[in-house]
Write a protein that holds these residues in place. Sequence first.
Motif, PDB file in Angstrom:
ATOM      1  N   LYS A 113      48.366  54.244 -10.694  1.00 58.68           N
ATOM      2  CA  LYS A 113      48.208  53.118  -9.779  1.00 58.68           C
ATOM      3  C   LYS A 113      47.551  53.564  -8.468  1.00 58.68           C
ATOM      4  O   LYS A 113      46.662  52.887  -7.937  1.00 58.68           O
ATOM      5  N   TYR A 153      47.340  53.397 -23.134  1.00 58.45           N
ATOM      6  CA  TYR A 153      47.542  52.091 -22.506  1.00 58.45           C
ATOM      7  C   TYR A 153      47.525  50.959 -23.518  1.00 58.45           C
ATOM      8  O   TYR A 153      46.653  50.894 -24.383  1.00 58.45           O
ATOM      9  N   ALA A 156      48.028  44.625 -22.371  1.00 52.87           N
ATOM     10  CA  ALA A 156      48.772  43.819 -21.400  1.00 52.87           C
ATOM     11  C   ALA A 156      49.224  44.654 -20.209  1.00 52.87           C
ATOM     12  O   ALA A 156      49.144  44.200 -19.052  1.00 52.87           O
ATOM     13  N   ALA A 157      49.690  45.872 -20.474  1.00 46.70           N
ATOM     14  CA  ALA A 157      50.131  46.743 -19.387  1.00 46.70           C
ATOM     15  C   ALA A 157      48.963  47.140 -18.497  1.00 46.70           C
ATOM     16  O   ALA A 157      49.101  47.207 -17.265  1.00 46.70           O
ATOM     17  N   SER A 159      46.243  45.363 -17.974  1.00 50.88           N
ATOM     18  CA  SER A 159      45.889  44.175 -17.195  1.00 50.88           C
ATOM     19  C   SER A 159      46.816  44.023 -15.993  1.00 50.88           C
ATOM     20  O   SER A 159      46.364  43.750 -14.858  1.00 50.88           O
ATOM     21  N   ASP A 160      48.111  44.209 -16.211  1.00 57.40           N
ATOM     22  CA  ASP A 160      49.069  44.107 -15.104  1.00 57.40           C
ATOM     23  C   ASP A 160      48.808  45.174 -14.049  1.00 57.40           C
ATOM     24  O   ASP A 160      48.919  44.913 -12.839  1.00 57.40           O
ATOM     25  N   LEU A 161      48.473  46.370 -14.493  1.00 60.30           N
ATOM     26  CA  LEU A 161      48.201  47.466 -13.559  1.00 60.30           C
ATOM     27  C   LEU A 161      46.985  47.154 -12.699  1.00 60.30           C
ATOM     28  O   LEU A 161      46.997  47.353 -11.473  1.00 60.30           O
ATOM     29  N   ALA A 163      45.768  44.193 -11.966  1.00 60.60           N
ATOM     30  CA  ALA A 163      46.103  43.081 -11.082  1.00 60.60           C
ATOM     31  C   ALA A 163      46.936  43.560  -9.896  1.00 60.60           C
ATOM     32  O   ALA A 163      46.776  43.053  -8.771  1.00 60.60           O
ATOM     33  N   SER A 164      47.811  44.535 -10.115  1.00 60.30           N
ATOM     34  CA  SER A 164      48.660  45.035  -9.037  1.00 60.30           C
ATOM     35  C   SER A 164      47.869  45.779  -7.965  1.00 60.30           C
ATOM     36  O   SER A 164      48.384  46.021  -6.867  1.00 60.30           O
TER      37      SER A 164
END
Length: 255
Positions: A113, A153, A156-157, A159-161, A163-164
């Motif tokens: 991240k 990866y 979905a995970a 994509s969330d990463l 977006a964060s």
Amino acid sequence: MPDTRPARPDAVAPLAPNSWMRYDLVQRMLPGGITDVLEVGCGQGAFGARLAQRYRYLGVEPDPTSFAVAERRVRATGGRGEVRNALAADLPDDAQFDLVCAFEVLEHIEDDKAALAQWAGRLRAGGWLMISVPAHQRRFAPWDELVGHFRRYDPAALSDLLASCGLGDIQIRQYGFPLGFALEAVRNKIAARRLTTQAAGSSVEERTAGSARQLQPDEGLRAAAIRYGIIPFRVAQRSFPGRGTGLVAVARLLG
């Protein structure tokens, strides 16, 4: 007189079969309106030699051995490209780009991240981030360990990463079906043997540094055979954008 004409990327920067399948998807997902491109962890410059034909390109690669190969390849193609033996963090604070890309890099970084946030910080307003990563954590295997991966990866995970980190307009596609599964099985068998010998006792950092040099084809007839032999598989995978062994994601900086 020696021939000083620029070389074709296919001649001086050959791609392995899996890389050809990845590049087939990458070039179809590249956003429009791009001028300046930064590639983080450009390895031996196989993608960089091609991107430098289309954009004003800067590649950074911390491993000195891989950097030397990448610098030669990008220079040989005569494109608008430069390669530096550096990290993205070493660039001037005001260095910004329309596109920041990192192919098969994020999985080597423990704090993924923080890395994504740093790369996104190099984007101009409305700029794009493009990455590729190995798909599906359940497929983590000896090859991942050999080359210094912390993880794989799930779409979905990922994509969330993204977006964060303040990124939107996220598109994620898979590549490599069906050939990628066979190639991955072969790589895992090779890796299982190498883990007992050459990789014994080496750190994740050392394995990561050498990952760009694993199973890379030499320039010449073998590279040409791979280039043409892989065409049917590159075409076939386009019918299965939701299946494969790797992911390519593109996302836009919001705000």
